[in-house]
Design an enzyme around this catalytic site. Structure first.
Site, PDB file in Angstrom:
ATOM      1  N   GLY A 163      46.188  20.290  49.704  1.00  0.00           N
ATOM      2  CA  GLY A 163      44.752  20.233  49.472  1.00  0.00           C
ATOM      3  C   GLY A 163      44.390  19.379  48.272  1.00  0.00           C
ATOM      4  N   ASP A 164      45.360  19.118  47.406  1.00  0.00           N
ATOM      5  CA  ASP A 164      45.204  18.205  46.269  1.00  0.00           C
ATOM      6  C   ASP A 164      45.819  16.839  46.540  1.00  0.00           C
ATOM      7  OD1 ASP A 164      43.916  19.711  44.048  1.00  0.00           O
ATOM      8  OD2 ASP A 164      45.614  21.056  44.310  1.00  0.00           O
TER       9      ASP A 164
END
Length: 410
Positions: free
Chosen positions: A178-179
């Site tokens: 997600g990063d």
């Protein structure tokens, strides 16, 4: 710091912290961009406060997390919350091509360092951002003010919704994708904007939402619904359409198989001394394997579980799409990762010996990227960078005394 790589000559002011932003700017640094990391006084980037820490590092100054995503950069300490800190950044700005930040919406505006302010001072600057739900300049999300981390992006972007053993037990993807996925998108966007700025003399605002980036790479859920009328749910370790295409048991772990057609499936059976399976109507054809998905998976699992991962590697490697499920110790023993230089080493005093971090996956024939230096000490390059921007020793001394800057001054 000597530069090497395809991006030599590009200069980046890196105002990021945690994972998404630093991962993006590290990609640029690996390929030769001069990335100057601007850190706040006292604790610096929050990644410095997260482990793991080596037992030799009794003061806990050398975070493995920090070094893994901040190599090849220089560090300057500036307190951007002060008017003098703001003015100092604006003074440095014309020497740089790119500014990158991943603060929550409005933080840079409150510093007096909005995109509009920076663009007015330096029209050619490319300004890159990563936020949980994007920046209002690109489309104001109802969640613009919400904080977000990896697991939130995975959840709302649709990835967790199709990951897990079954529909009742969704599972987060292990690494912080997600990063890191938004970071990859932003790196591409920055480079495209820099190319455009060099042609036109005009920079621009480059905005990546963490949630948007996850949806983009989870693209299958959109077309499955639009074209197929299906709401995708977690389906375990196997493909919803193709069998075998997923994870199967070995005597000592698991392996991945992707025999998407009848030719590969025939080779699989013959290589596992299971020719008779080819006569079983459940798995005889691609269509029958799809129609009898659960039974076919169970039958193939019985075939593979008779062997160890090493034995399956010997029988299947190079014959069908195959790979053992590795842990890090197995990765480090596999010659592939050695010859591809995917395990890099850095020196991190006071730690004895060299520490290992992941290497550079993009390979260039003429201008290769590389891991050249460890992550910088907080403020290690403050004097060096500010002197190059024209500050005198007296100016730096005054700024240091007032707490505007910090770091090493010789």
């Amino acid at each position: 710091m000597a530069q090497a790589g395809a991006l030599a000559g590009i200069r980046v002011l890196d105002l990021t912290q945690a994972l998404a932003g630093p991962f993006c700017t590290q990609i640029l640094a690996d390929h030769g961009a001069d990335v100057v990391k601007i850190e706040p006084p006292v604790s610096g980037d929050m990644a410095r406060l997260s482990g793991p820490y080596h037992p030799d590092d009794r003061q806990k100054t050398e975070s493995g997390y920090f070094h893994s995503i901040n190599r090849n950069k220089r560090s300057v300490v500036i307190d951007l919350k002060t008017p003098d800190g703001r003015d100092l950044l604006l003074r440095m700005l014309p020497d740089f091509d790119v500014v990158v930040e991943n603060f929550r919406t409005g933080v840079m505006d409150r510093f007096g360092l909005s995109y509009e302010t920076l663009r007015a001072a330096h029209p050619k600057v490319v300004y890159g951002t990563i936020r949980g739900f994007g920046d209002p300049r690109s489309g104001e999300s109802p969640y613009s003010d919400w904080p977000a981390f990896d697991v939130v992006a995975q959840a709302m972007g649709g990835m967790i919704g199709v990951t897990g053993a079954d529909a009742v037990h969704p599972v987060k993807v292990g690494p912080g994708v997600g990063d890191t996925i938004p970071a990859l998108y932003l790196a591409i966007g920055i480079l495209a904007a820099v190319l455009r700025a060099r042609e036109t003399g005009q920079g621009q605002f480059v905005d990546v939402s963490m949630v948007d980036a996850i949806l983009a790479v989870t693209e299958r859920i959109v077309h499955q619904n639009s074209f197929g009328g299906k709401v995708a749910l977690p389906e375990g370790n196997h493909h919803p359409f193709i069998v075998p295409f997923g994870l199967f048991s070995a005597r000592d772990g698991h392996v991945a198989l992707a025999c998407h057609n009848d030719a590969f499936f025939g080779v699989l059976c013959k290589s596992l001394d299971a020719d008779a399976v080819l006569e079983n109507p459940i798995v005889r054809t691609k269509e029958s394997r799809t129609e009898n998905r659960a039974a076919a998976i169970a039958l193939i699992d019985e075939m593979t579980r008779r062997f160890t991962k090493a034995e399956l590697n010997e029988r299947l490697g190079g014959k069908v799409p195959f790979g053992p499920v590795y842990q890090i110790d197995e990765i480090e023993r596999d010659r592939h990762f050695t010859v591809r230089e995917m395990i890099a080493e850095i020196e991190c005093p006071p730690i004895q010996g060299k520490m290992r971090i992941a290497g550079v996956p993009i390979k260039f024939s003429d201008t290769p990227g590389s891991v050249r230096t460890r992550g910088p000490r907080q403020g290690e390059h403050t004097a060096e960078v500010l002197a190059a921007s024209g500050l005198s020793d007296a100016e730096m001394k005054s700024l240091k005394e007032r707490g505007v800057i910090g770091g090493d001054f010789g």
